[in-house]
Design a protein around this motif. Sequence first.
Motif, PDB file in Angstrom:
ATOM      1  N   VAL A   1       0.830  -1.196   0.000  1.00 18.16           N
ATOM      2  CA  VAL A   1       0.000   0.000   0.000  1.00 18.16           C
ATOM      3  C   VAL A   1       0.868   1.250   0.000  1.00 18.16           C
ATOM      4  N   THR A   2       0.260   2.359  -0.424  1.00 20.48           N
ATOM      5  CA  THR A   2       0.925   3.650  -0.333  1.00 20.48           C
ATOM      6  C   THR A   2       0.529   4.345   0.968  1.00 20.48           C
ATOM      7  N   ALA A   3       1.124   5.499   1.222  1.00 18.43           N
ATOM      8  CA  ALA A   3       0.794   6.269   2.417  1.00 18.43           C
ATOM      9  C   ALA A   3      -0.642   6.785   2.388  1.00 18.43           C
ATOM     10  N   GLU A   4      -1.292   6.743   1.237  1.00 20.51           N
ATOM     11  CA  GLU A   4      -2.696   7.142   1.161  1.00 20.51           C
ATOM     12  C   GLU A   4      -3.588   6.232   2.016  1.00 20.51           C
TER      13      GLU A   4
ATOM     14  N   LEU B   1       9.453   4.999  -3.397  1.00 22.64           N
ATOM     15  CA  LEU B   1       8.023   5.158  -3.643  1.00 22.64           C
ATOM     16  C   LEU B   1       7.585   6.618  -3.699  1.00 22.64           C
ATOM     17  N   GLY B   2       8.378   7.521  -3.163  1.00 25.55           N
ATOM     18  CA  GLY B   2       7.986   8.914  -3.066  1.00 25.55           C
ATOM     19  C   GLY B   2       7.818   9.577  -4.432  1.00 25.55           C
ATOM     20  N   GLY B   3       6.807  10.435  -4.520  1.00 27.50           N
ATOM     21  CA  GLY B   3       6.593  11.198  -5.746  1.00 27.50           C
ATOM     22  C   GLY B   3       5.930  10.435  -6.863  1.00 27.50           C
ATOM     23  N   ARG B   4       5.482   9.219  -6.602  1.00 25.98           N
ATOM     24  CA  ARG B   4       4.826   8.409  -7.628  1.00 25.98           C
ATOM     25  C   ARG B   4       3.445   8.001  -7.148  1.00 25.98           C
ATOM     26  N   SER B   5       2.486   8.041  -8.054  1.00 25.22           N
ATOM     27  CA  SER B   5       1.138   7.615  -7.722  1.00 25.22           C
ATOM     28  C   SER B   5       1.064   6.093  -7.716  1.00 25.22           C
ATOM     29  N   ALA B   6      -0.009   5.569  -7.143  1.00 27.21           N
ATOM     30  CA  ALA B   6      -0.200   4.121  -7.148  1.00 27.21           C
ATOM     31  C   ALA B   6      -0.266   3.609  -8.583  1.00 27.21           C
TER      32      ALA B   6
ATOM     33  N   TYR C   1      -4.870   2.543  -3.633  1.00 24.08           N
ATOM     34  CA  TYR C   1      -3.529   2.590  -3.044  1.00 24.08           C
ATOM     35  C   TYR C   1      -2.796   1.258  -2.952  1.00 24.08           C
ATOM     36  N   VAL C   2      -3.243   0.222  -3.606  1.00 25.89           N
ATOM     37  CA  VAL C   2      -2.505  -1.046  -3.586  1.00 25.89           C
ATOM     38  C   VAL C   2      -1.428  -1.037  -4.672  1.00 25.89           C
ATOM     39  N   ILE C   3      -0.209  -1.432  -4.293  1.00 26.43           N
ATOM     40  CA  ILE C   3       0.958  -1.381  -5.185  1.00 26.43           C
ATOM     41  C   ILE C   3       1.817  -2.635  -4.980  1.00 26.43           C
ATOM     42  N   PRO C   4       2.756  -2.896  -5.893  1.00 27.72           N
ATOM     43  CA  PRO C   4       3.704  -3.997  -5.669  1.00 27.72           C
ATOM     44  C   PRO C   4       4.611  -3.682  -4.476  1.00 27.72           C
TER      45      PRO C   4
END
Length: 252
Positions: A7-10, A34-39, A159-162
């Motif tokens: 997940v992202t910080a969102e 991960l910073g500065g990139r959207s999911a 907000y789910v990511i690898p």
Amino acid sequence: MIHGAWVTAESWDTFRQPFEAAGYTVHAPTWPMLGGRSARQLNESPPAGLGALTTGAIVDHLQGVIETLPDPPLLVGHSFGGLFTQMLLDRGVGRAGVAINPVPIGGIVPGPTSLTAVLPAIARWNGWNRPYAMSRQVWSNRFANTAPLALQNGSYDTYVIPTSGRILHQAATWLGTVVRPERRKAPLLITGSEGDRLITPYISRATFKIQRRSEAPIDFTLFSNRSHLLIAEPGWEEVAGRAITWAASRDV
């Protein structure tokens, strides 16, 4: 607030609100790369090196962020973030910690429910160096199983990511995840939830048992009818409220 894997910080966007209403200034840093990139961007093109990102590198990064703050903060971590919270307290970083359904620290043998959840990731060829994406089905069945269907799908799309394959191997083999409770001087709250099919209540209780070796205060709360997504699914207000009242009881 320290987010976990996949997940992202969102993922903190709703949970942080009661803390802000209670007067906290909330920071929700993300992991290296991960910073500065959207999911969406992270899913379409995972950063080079993400698969080999280590627990140590993440905790080093978080420590650097925390040390820029004017005062030692309350650390609130979920899942892998709960593991990182304990690793930071082990280093003397942070005023107190809340580990929400934390990934097991080194020394805990996960039960079959948790092991089968990560087995596809760690059984892959060269999985130690490759990112691992969680499918929508696994998200719904393992991570958000007690959440309403609309929330399962909405959170997955938002907000789910690898995540790093390396940290999953480390958690399974205790490489880079060991803490020494006797070094912890700050209060710690650990939570579990009965419906969690990723980090079962057994793991939360085992973590609590190990952390009781510290002379510093330690508390435990078990929530009923919650999945691993307890920071966002219905009833999340109770989880946030417990963390806030606990922090107040510990004068944090």
